[in-house]
Write an enzyme that holds these catalytic residues in place. Structure first.
Site, PDB file in Angstrom:
ATOM      1  N   ASN A 157      19.452 -24.983 -30.863  1.00  0.00           N
ATOM      2  CA  ASN A 157      19.808 -24.327 -32.121  1.00  0.00           C
ATOM      3  C   ASN A 157      19.182 -22.936 -32.107  1.00  0.00           C
ATOM      4  O   ASN A 157      17.972 -22.799 -32.268  1.00  0.00           O
ATOM      5  CB  ASN A 157      19.242 -25.175 -33.281  1.00  0.00           C
ATOM      6  CG  ASN A 157      19.438 -24.511 -34.632  1.00  0.00           C
ATOM      7  OD1 ASN A 157      20.166 -23.524 -34.760  1.00  0.00           O
ATOM      8  ND2 ASN A 157      18.778 -25.041 -35.649  1.00  0.00           N
ATOM      9  N   LYS A 186      19.517 -20.625 -34.230  1.00  0.00           N
ATOM     10  CA  LYS A 186      19.268 -20.128 -35.602  1.00  0.00           C
ATOM     11  C   LYS A 186      19.764 -18.681 -35.724  1.00  0.00           C
ATOM     12  O   LYS A 186      20.755 -18.331 -35.104  1.00  0.00           O
ATOM     13  CB  LYS A 186      17.793 -20.278 -35.962  1.00  0.00           C
ATOM     14  CG  LYS A 186      17.253 -21.687 -35.673  1.00  0.00           C
ATOM     15  CD  LYS A 186      15.933 -21.945 -36.297  1.00  0.00           C
ATOM     16  CE  LYS A 186      15.436 -23.314 -35.856  1.00  0.00           C
ATOM     17  NZ  LYS A 186      14.255 -23.743 -36.543  1.00  0.00           N
ATOM     18  N   HIS A 225      20.567 -29.373 -41.543  1.00  0.00           N
ATOM     19  CA  HIS A 225      19.289 -28.883 -41.022  1.00  0.00           C
ATOM     20  C   HIS A 225      18.339 -28.649 -42.200  1.00  0.00           C
ATOM     21  O   HIS A 225      18.767 -28.204 -43.265  1.00  0.00           O
ATOM     22  CB  HIS A 225      19.500 -27.591 -40.223  1.00  0.00           C
ATOM     23  CG  HIS A 225      18.285 -27.209 -39.439  1.00  0.00           C
ATOM     24  ND1 HIS A 225      17.216 -26.573 -40.024  1.00  0.00           N
ATOM     25  CD2 HIS A 225      17.960 -27.402 -38.138  1.00  0.00           C
ATOM     26  CE1 HIS A 225      16.278 -26.392 -39.103  1.00  0.00           C
ATOM     27  NE2 HIS A 225      16.714 -26.884 -37.943  1.00  0.00           N
ATOM     28  N   GLU A 258      16.360 -26.368 -42.847  1.00  0.00           N
ATOM     29  CA  GLU A 258      16.369 -24.991 -43.379  1.00  0.00           C
ATOM     30  C   GLU A 258      17.548 -24.797 -44.333  1.00  0.00           C
ATOM     31  O   GLU A 258      17.453 -24.082 -45.323  1.00  0.00           O
ATOM     32  CB  GLU A 258      16.408 -23.992 -42.208  1.00  0.00           C
ATOM     33  CG  GLU A 258      15.067 -23.959 -41.490  1.00  0.00           C
ATOM     34  CD  GLU A 258      15.127 -23.576 -40.028  1.00  0.00           C
ATOM     35  OE1 GLU A 258      16.158 -23.041 -39.570  1.00  0.00           O
ATOM     36  OE2 GLU A 258      14.129 -23.834 -39.311  1.00  0.00           O
ATOM     37  N   GLU A 302      14.260 -34.739 -37.396  1.00  0.00           N
ATOM     38  CA  GLU A 302      13.409 -33.553 -37.285  1.00  0.00           C
ATOM     39  C   GLU A 302      12.388 -33.547 -38.424  1.00  0.00           C
ATOM     40  O   GLU A 302      12.716 -33.148 -39.548  1.00  0.00           O
ATOM     41  CB  GLU A 302      14.248 -32.283 -37.388  1.00  0.00           C
ATOM     42  CG  GLU A 302      15.329 -32.178 -36.338  1.00  0.00           C
ATOM     43  CD  GLU A 302      15.745 -30.730 -36.112  1.00  0.00           C
ATOM     44  OE1 GLU A 302      15.533 -30.244 -35.010  1.00  0.00           O
ATOM     45  OE2 GLU A 302      16.243 -30.103 -37.060  1.00  0.00           O
ATOM     46  N   GLY A 343       9.204 -25.507 -35.832  1.00  0.00           N
ATOM     47  CA  GLY A 343       8.712 -24.131 -35.694  1.00  0.00           C
ATOM     48  C   GLY A 343       7.235 -23.965 -35.973  1.00  0.00           C
ATOM     49  O   GLY A 343       6.748 -22.846 -36.123  1.00  0.00           O
ATOM     50  N   SER A 361       9.379 -28.566 -32.482  1.00  0.00           N
ATOM     51  CA  SER A 361       8.452 -28.026 -31.481  1.00  0.00           C
ATOM     52  C   SER A 361       8.506 -28.785 -30.156  1.00  0.00           C
ATOM     53  O   SER A 361       7.483 -28.999 -29.502  1.00  0.00           O
ATOM     54  CB  SER A 361       7.026 -27.975 -32.033  1.00  0.00           C
ATOM     55  OG  SER A 361       6.984 -27.149 -33.180  1.00  0.00           O
TER      56      SER A 361
END
Ligand code: PEP
Length: 250
Positions: A9, A11, A96, A98, A168, A174, A213
């Site tokens: 991904n 992003k 996701h 985010e 996730e 991240g 990560s």
């Protein structure tokens, strides 16, 4: 046997020119990866067209990072599922954390998006995962169970067969923090158990990826777990060497 998948991904990173170079580097290095591992890259919308040209006829699949929750019409700035499939993409990342956190995506919106994507022939890579405070409160099983039930339980078995699930943990995305192999395996097994409640034996066929990560140094331990079928990779997908370094960990 379940499909092993490593999906990158990207992003909101890279210019179009940089994205094309990254895609070329991934394709070039893909020969190092065992043949049974599916490689997927998910560049920004603006890159899909030129990147599709790069991956065409290779073993690298193409994914979008999102899609609209309507088929077409007056939805300024949105991208419809047929625009994505029309470029040769086969996958779309949905749900996701985010998107859930910064753009207010709810389970109800995600049901719409997942169904539209499936109807267009796209396979959703459907993301779930708990936040730090939810894990600290011991609510991680409850949170992911609810995310699975609210969205995936709305699907038929035929539709579910086309879904890739990505677990996730939000606290690991991240942040450099990774779930231990034990934490990840435990929750992947639970997700599969919940899927089996509705879909029976089909749950054994669904690929469940780990994201958060993941890097070349920890992928081997994670991928060795029986219920971890690959990874959804963020930061480490921006360097072909690291992305491929993860994919060779099977
Ligand atoms: C992601 O956002 O899907 C992700 C896994 O990011 P990272 O690998 O950077 O934690």
């Amino acid at each position: 046997m379940r499909k092993h998948i490593v999906a990158g991904n990207w992003k909101m990173n890279t210019t179009v020119a940089e994205g094309v170079e990254l895609a070329k580097a991934v394709v070039a290095a893909s020969a190092e990866v065992p043949a049974d591992v599916k490689l997927i890259i998910a560049p920004p919308f603006t890159h899909l067209y030129p990147v599709a040209e790069v991956v065409k006829g290779t073993r690298v699949g193409l994914s979008a990072q999102n899609c609209a929750d309507h088929v077409k019409g007056a939805y300024t700035g949105e991208v419809a599922v047929n625009m994505i499939s029309g470029l040769g993409a086969e996958y779309v990342i949905l749900g996701h954390s985010e998107r859930r956190e910064y753009y207010g995506e709810t389970d109800a919106t995600l049901v719409e998006k997942v169904k539209l994507a499936l109807a267009e022939g796209l396979s959703p890579i459907f993301c779930i995962g708990e936040k730090k405070e939810e894990r600290e409160a011991g609510r991680h099983f409850e949170v992911v169970t609810e995310q699975v039930k609210n969205v995936l339980f709305e699907l038929s078995a035929e539709e579910m067969a086309k879904i890739v699930v990505a677990y996730e943990p939000v606290w690991a995305i991240g942040t450099g923090l990774t779930a231990t192999a034990e934490q990840a395996q435990e929750i992947h097994a639970e997700i599969r158990k919940v899927l089996a409640e509705k879909f029976g034996e089909l749950a054994e066929e669904i690929s469940i990826l780990y994201g958060g990560s993941c890097k070349p140094s920890n992928a081997k331990e994670l991928f060795a777990c029986p219920d971890i079928d690959g990874g959804l990779i963020g930061g480490a997908a921006l360097k072909a060497e690291d992305f491929i370094g993860i994919a060779v960990s099977f």
